[in-house]
Each structure stands twice: as C-alpha cells, then as structure tokens.
Design an enzyme around this catalytic site. Sequence first.
Site, short mmCIF file in Angstrom:
data_model
loop_
_atom_site.label_atom_id
_atom_site.label_comp_id
_atom_site.label_asym_id
_atom_site.label_seq_id
_atom_site.Cartn_x
_atom_site.Cartn_y
_atom_site.Cartn_z
N GLU A 1 -0.96 -1.41 -6.29
CA GLU A 1 -2.21 -0.76 -6.38
C GLU A 1 -2.04 -0.01 -7.71
O GLU A 1 -1.01 0.82 -7.79
CB GLU A 1 -2.89 0.01 -5.39
CG GLU A 1 -1.81 0.90 -4.56
CD GLU A 1 -2.15 1.70 -3.40
OE1 GLU A 1 -3.55 2.06 -3.13
OE2 GLU A 1 -1.39 1.85 -2.56
N ASP B 1 -3.11 0.94 6.82
CA ASP B 1 -2.29 0.70 5.78
C ASP B 1 -2.01 -0.71 5.62
O ASP B 1 -2.07 -1.32 4.55
CB ASP B 1 -1.22 1.43 5.86
CG ASP B 1 -1.38 3.18 5.59
OD1 ASP B 1 -2.30 3.32 4.93
OD2 ASP B 1 -0.39 3.83 6.09
N ASP C 1 0.75 -1.36 0.11
CA ASP C 1 0.03 -0.06 -0.04
C ASP C 1 1.07 1.30 -0.12
O ASP C 1 1.75 1.27 0.88
CB ASP C 1 -0.89 0.03 1.15
CG ASP C 1 -1.96 1.27 1.30
OD1 ASP C 1 -2.82 1.52 0.70
OD2 ASP C 1 -1.70 2.17 2.35
#
Length: 413
Positions: free
Chosen positions: A292, A388, A207
């Site tokens: 991501e 996170d 993340d």
Amino acid sequence: MVSIRNIKCRLYLNSTQSSLMEMYQSHCRLVWNLALHQREEYWNKASTHGPLQYKEAHGSISEYGQSAELTVLKNDFPFLYDTPAGTLTNVLTALDQSYKLFFSNLKKKNGLAGKPRYKRSTDSIPLKFKGNANTKRGYTPVRIDGQNYARIFLDKIGSVRFRCHEEVIGKVKNCMVKKETDGWYITLAVEGEFTRENRSHKMIGIDLGVIHTVTTSEGEHIDMPTEFQLIEERIKFLKSRNDRRKVKFSNSWKKEVRKIAKLQQKLARAKDYFIKMTANKLTTENFLVVLEDLKVKNMTRSAKGTIEDPGRNVAAKSGLNRSILSNNWAALRNKIVQMGSKNGCEVVLVNPKHTSQTCSSCGLIHIDNRRTQEHFKCIGCGTEMNADVNAAINILRLGEPKFRSSTDDKKVA
Ligand SMILES: [Zn+2]
C-alpha cells in the site's frame, strides 16, 4: 542493471589516523556551522526585505556559491587545507540536501525533517572520501590474505584497515567514514551488477498494520520483536532520570549519557536488521510484492480518521502515533523497494483506499464490514476472516493488473 550497494564495515585506525580523522571532523563542523550561519542570515534578511526583492538585489544562496567561498575561507583559516578538499565540499552538499528536505517538507506541511542544526563539538559528522580512478594506488580495497581484513587507500590519511566479511566486487565510488558510539565505521559505495535471479512463482499482497507489522495475503503475520518496545521504554526512563539530576556534566551524568547512546545504537541496529531480513524474505520468496502506498506521515498526524478509512484511524488514537513510528513502516517499505530490485522481485505500490472495508470474496464495500481493528465480517455474504489478511488480499488484487500491464508494455517495447 548497474546499481550502487553500500557495505558498512568496522574501521580500525592507528593513533595518528584517528587523530587526523578527529581533526577533519572538527574542520567539517566548522565549515558546516559557518555555512549554516550564512544561510540563516540570508533567510533572516530575505524575510524582512521580501524574498524576491532580496534575491534580485543580492543573488540567491546555493551550494555552488558557498563552495566558491570555501576557497576564501581557506585563505582566512589556512589549517583547513589539511583536510581533503572533497571532504569539505561534501559538507556543503550535505547541508544543501538537508535544507532541500526541510523546504520540501515545509511545502507539504506534514514533514518530519526539521531545520538543519548547528553541530556541537560532541556531534559526529560523516567524512566523505571521493573515489579517484586516476590514482596509482587505486581505489579498490585489497584483501589481506588469510584474514578477514582489507585495506583501502584514503586521501591524505593513507592506507587504512577495515574488517571485511565478504569480497568487495565492483568499483568503489566513494567512502564514508563515521564515528559511532563504539568506534569508527567505513561505508563503501560499490557500483556493480548485483541483481539476482528470482525463480519464485508466488505473488503476495502486504498490509502494514498496527497490531501486526506485516500481514501477507497468504495469512502470515510478521511482527516486530517486542524487545524493541522494552528498549525504547528503558531509554526513555534513563533519559528522564538523567535529566532530573541536580549536577549536570558530572562523571556519573556522562556515564549515563554513554549508556543511553549505546542502547540507542543497539536499538537502531536491531531495527535495521529486522527490516532488512523481512524485506529480503518477502522479495526472495515472491516474484511480485504489492504494497500500500501509504502516506505514513499523514496517518501519524490525523488520528481522527477519515470518511474513506474509519476502521484504521479511529482505533487506539493515542497509542497509534507511537506505534507507527516504532514500527518504522516507511523504512520497511523503502527497504522492500530497494531489495526488490536487487532480488529480481517486482514491487508495485497501490492506493490503499477502501482496501480495509472491501470484502475479498464478494467485493462489497461497506463501513460496517470492519467493525473492529482485527475482525472482518461481510454484511453481504457473511465471509469472516482476519481484517488484515482481507486487506492484504485486496491489495494484491489491485496490484496484479498494474503489474501485468507494465510487463505487457515491456514486451511490446
Ligand atoms: Zn462479502
């Protein structure tokens, strides 16, 4: 798998060679500025007459057309013959590329690439030397025995010496010579087999965040050194102080400009190093990295937040833009993808939608799950953890099936 690897080395030129390089730079700047002017004229006329009609009547403007006109230009300015032909044509290629980037971003309307600008006499312009397999001298750097130096033969310049920390294995496709604040540098584009074997059995989700640059699904945080922020602030301060000077272009003004340029170079190198080391660590310690697929630019533009992802965008609106840019997410993501192919690590990009609001233990998706930037508490099962880390676990879950299906496809094939 054959891939291209760039090796950047410090280049040592003698006085004749450096004055030749300076001359090539001024020729390249001239070609750049003329070609840019031609393009601007074209677009100005096209926009007044209507682009399609103008294109039909006068043809389009392209890299190839401009390359053909280079010969005409050379007859007008015969001194341009002193510069290697490939170096000059590469200027037109570079201009074409920066225009393409500019236009592609125009379409998206959120790009950071600006319009190509005119080069000033103080601007450095990279000089490309194309590899030539047919030359007898070859294009392989020759290492000087017992020293950390090597030599390479450049077109019209001759043999140049550069610092070489490692053996250059593979075929040198081309060289890029550039002047930086503290001297000349050469970047060799080497073609060869560079993939290493990956023996890791671990896989992680990552993340990318504002508070911690990188958070892994195993709970590890990697932060960008705080010194970077300090150097950035120092640069900003020096710049504004220099702008307020009454006498511009004085000796002390120039001295200050050099100081700022040195600091900028230092910061850029430190950032590069951090990004490279982080990407290397993540791709060597794991055989699968899930990231991501963020639209970094979208996030920097809209601080308001969206319905899908309020937790992320609402927080720290004003500070967010700067923080993301200084965190260099896009650069880090690109480096992880690049290093992944080199270190034999699979990198999977997933859509991060809902990953910050989904509970990683029961799977409940709710906006209230993430009340603050850092804290996650599931309203269904009561699981509490760092927000996170929770997002990183969800990202890994999304990426794993994608990875399995792609490897299964390979097995069938
Ligand atoms: Zn839950």
